[in-house]
Design an enzyme around this catalytic site. Structure first.
Site, PDB file in Angstrom:
ATOM      1  N   GLU A 174       1.248  -1.603   0.091  1.00 19.73           N
ATOM      2  CA  GLU A 174      -0.293  -0.285   0.040  1.00 19.73           C
ATOM      3  C   GLU A 174       0.890   1.950  -0.026  1.00 19.73           C
ATOM      4  OE1 GLU A 174      -3.042  -0.018   2.758  1.00 19.73           O
ATOM      5  OE2 GLU A 174      -4.035  -1.898   1.824  1.00 19.73           O
ATOM      6  N   GLU A 209      -5.035  -8.637   0.841  1.00 12.15           N
ATOM      7  CA  GLU A 209      -6.157  -8.196   2.097  1.00 12.15           C
ATOM      8  C   GLU A 209      -7.225  -8.050   1.940  1.00 12.15           C
ATOM      9  OE1 GLU A 209      -4.705  -5.011   4.162  1.00 12.15           O
ATOM     10  OE2 GLU A 209      -2.684  -5.315   4.085  1.00 12.15           O
TER      11      GLU A 209
HETATM   12  C1  BGC Z   1      -3.148  -2.246   5.920  1.00  8.10           C
HETATM   13  C2  BGC Z   1      -2.820  -2.975   7.093  1.00  8.10           C
HETATM   14  C3  BGC Z   1      -3.966  -2.376   7.795  1.00  8.10           C
HETATM   15  C4  BGC Z   1      -5.237  -3.069   7.412  1.00  8.10           C
HETATM   16  C5  BGC Z   1      -6.541  -1.978   8.290  1.00  8.10           C
HETATM   17  C6  BGC Z   1      -4.434  -2.163   5.311  1.00  8.10           C
HETATM   18  O1  BGC Z   1      -4.537  -0.507   5.213  1.00  8.10           O
HETATM   19  O2  BGC Z   1      -2.111  -3.160   5.042  1.00  8.10           O
HETATM   20  O3  BGC Z   1      -1.727  -3.115   7.843  1.00  8.10           O
HETATM   21  O4  BGC Z   1      -3.892  -3.179   9.374  1.00  8.10           O
HETATM   22  O5  BGC Z   1      -5.204  -2.016   6.234  1.00  8.10           O
HETATM   23  O6  BGC Z   1      -6.093  -1.086   8.459  1.00  8.10           O
END
Ligand code: BGC
Length: 442
Positions: free
Chosen positions: A160, A354
């Site tokens: 990110e 993610e």
């Molecule tokens: C990030 C994580 C974060 C998650 C939730 C993403 O932006 O890569 O490190 O914990 O979102 O906010």
């Protein structure tokens, strides 16, 4: 909870969970400081006043965490390697042990080489605003690949860069806490350059399975009024196109390249667009964007300053997580089919690196509903012709959620931070549910 079984994904589809070094590792005394240690020490920077000095103490408890991964039944584990730890004596030994433990559990390691925890020493030299940091990153990547490359085949360069630029360098709500607004753009360019140089370093080490983890989401105009449509287009440019297009197409969106530092943007873009084996997307929610309204607004834990040329608005009529983020599974289908249309065969196979949500409960039926909805939405994208090869839940464990401290819980596994000596792990209902999903997919 949905009782309808989740449709079958193709054989070989990679199921996993994600974490990052600073958010779970602890053992801060065994590594150099990072920008996040420095930032957390500043009054008012972290909502609950906490730090990640201990976090989940994963450095000491990794065998227990790997056992949780094995029992969950995931094929892969995405974690990140801490550059400040690698810089410290014995730091790489930890990742050696972790990778071996994962091999013993039959779980594929998928390390990310940079997830926001820049060594403080590099920040003092200008951090990502300094082009040299991109070169230093590639050197560090070569060292890590030489040590782990015999057992690790799948790698992620950076996580990110969009959030790290926006929150860390433009708005200052994340480390390193810079409030440069549009003067933060060089931090984006240098991270992207670091990504490209890291791809080259990995290729030189013989690696054939490389991706990036970029955060993306659909941008919805608040209305059909021209001012709202333009503001939404600008937000789409900042979040999506600015980070996808240099990597996928070897070019910045119109007007952006001129704002970037360096003397030969063309040759930088050649490095940034080194071909990838797959493209990682972190997806949480779409954003509804309108024309600026002349006042600061609070949104999802961030203050959007009045001087930005857009404002972010609530999406009406959808549930929200305990973090206040909208729950819109169909946004994932829209994002992926939109990327597929926009970039065609320039888009390599996609991996969702993610996806997840923050809820406080251990009997977390709402997390189950979120994940169930998003996995189905992902399947619809595959039916619409998008080549998706994997899906990683954020996150295995409750952890240090950056500026929110321990106040936000994204884990499939609850961690009791109240008892810092025990830091007991308790699988939530969503862990059991995901276990069943994975069993049914085998
Ligand atoms: C990030 C994580 C974060 C998650 C939730 C993403 O932006 O890569 O490190 O914990 O979102 O906010």
């Amino acid at each position: 909870m949905a009782t309808n079984p989740i449709p079958q994904f193709p054989a070989g589809f990679l199921w996993g969970v994600s974490t990052s070094s600073h958010q779970i590792e602890g053992a801060a005394e065994q590594r150099e400081p990072s920008v996040w240690d420095d930032f957390s020490a500043g009054a008012g920077h972290i909502k609950d006043g906490s730090t990640a000095a201990v976090a989940c103490d994963h450095v000491h408890r990794y065998p227990e965490d790997v056992a949780l991964l094995r029992d969950l039944g995931v094929g892969a584990y995405r974690f990140s390697i801490s550059w400040p730890r690698v810089n410290s004596p014995g730091g790489l030994d930890f990742y050696d042990r972790l990778v071996d433990e994962l091999a013993g559990a039959g779980v594929q390691p998928v390390p990310t080489l940079f997830h926001w925890d820049l060594p403080s020493s590099l920040e003092e030299a200008g951090g990502w605003l300094n082009r040299d940091t991109a070169e230093r990153f590639a050197e560090y990547v070569a060292v890590v690949a030489a040590r782990l490359g015999d057992r690790v085949t799948k790698w992620i360069t950076i996580n990110e860069p969009a959030e790290h630029t926006l929150l860390g360098h433009a708005l200052g709500t994340h480390a390193p806490g810079k409030q440069l607004m549009f003067d933060a753009l060089p931090a984006a360019h240098h991270q992207l350059l670091g990504h490209g140089l890291a791809v080259r370093a990995l290729r030189a080490a013989g690696v054939t399975d490389i991706g990036i983890a970029n955060s993306h989401g659909p941008t919805w105009a608040a209305s059909e009024e021209q001012a709202d449509v333009e503001a939404a287009g600008f937000y789409d440019l900042l979040l999506n196109r600015l980070f996808a297009e240099p990597v996928l197409l070897g070019e910045y969106p119109e007007g952006i390249g001129e704002l970037m530092p360096g003397t030969d943007i063309g040759s930088d873009l050649k490095i940034i667009s080194e071909p990838l084996d797959w493209y990682g997307i972190n997806y949480y929610a779409p954003t509804r964007v309108g024309a600026p309204e002349g006042a600061d607004i609070e949104f999802g834990g961030v203050t959007i300053p009045a001087e930005l040329p857009f404002t972010v608005k609530q999406i009406e009529g959808v549930p929200t997580t305990d973090f206040g983020w909208p729950v819109v599974p169909e946004g994932l289908t829209e994002l992926l089919t939109g990327f597929h249309e926009r970039y065609g065969d320039r888009l390599p196979p996609v991996v969702i690196t993610e996806n997840g949500c923050s809820y406080d409960d251990i009997d977390d039926q709402r997390r189950i509903a979120y994940l169930d909805g998003h996995i189905r939405a992902l399947h619809r994208a595959t039916e619409a012709g998008v080549d998706v090869r994997g899906y990683f839940v954020w996150s295995l464990l409750d952890n240090f959620e950056w500026a929110q401290g321990y106040a936000r819980r994204f884990g499939l596994v609850h961690v009791n931070f109240e008892d810092s000596a025990a830091l007991e792990r308790t699988p939530k209902a969503s862990y059991r549910w995901f276990q069943e999903v994975l069993r049914a997919q085998r």
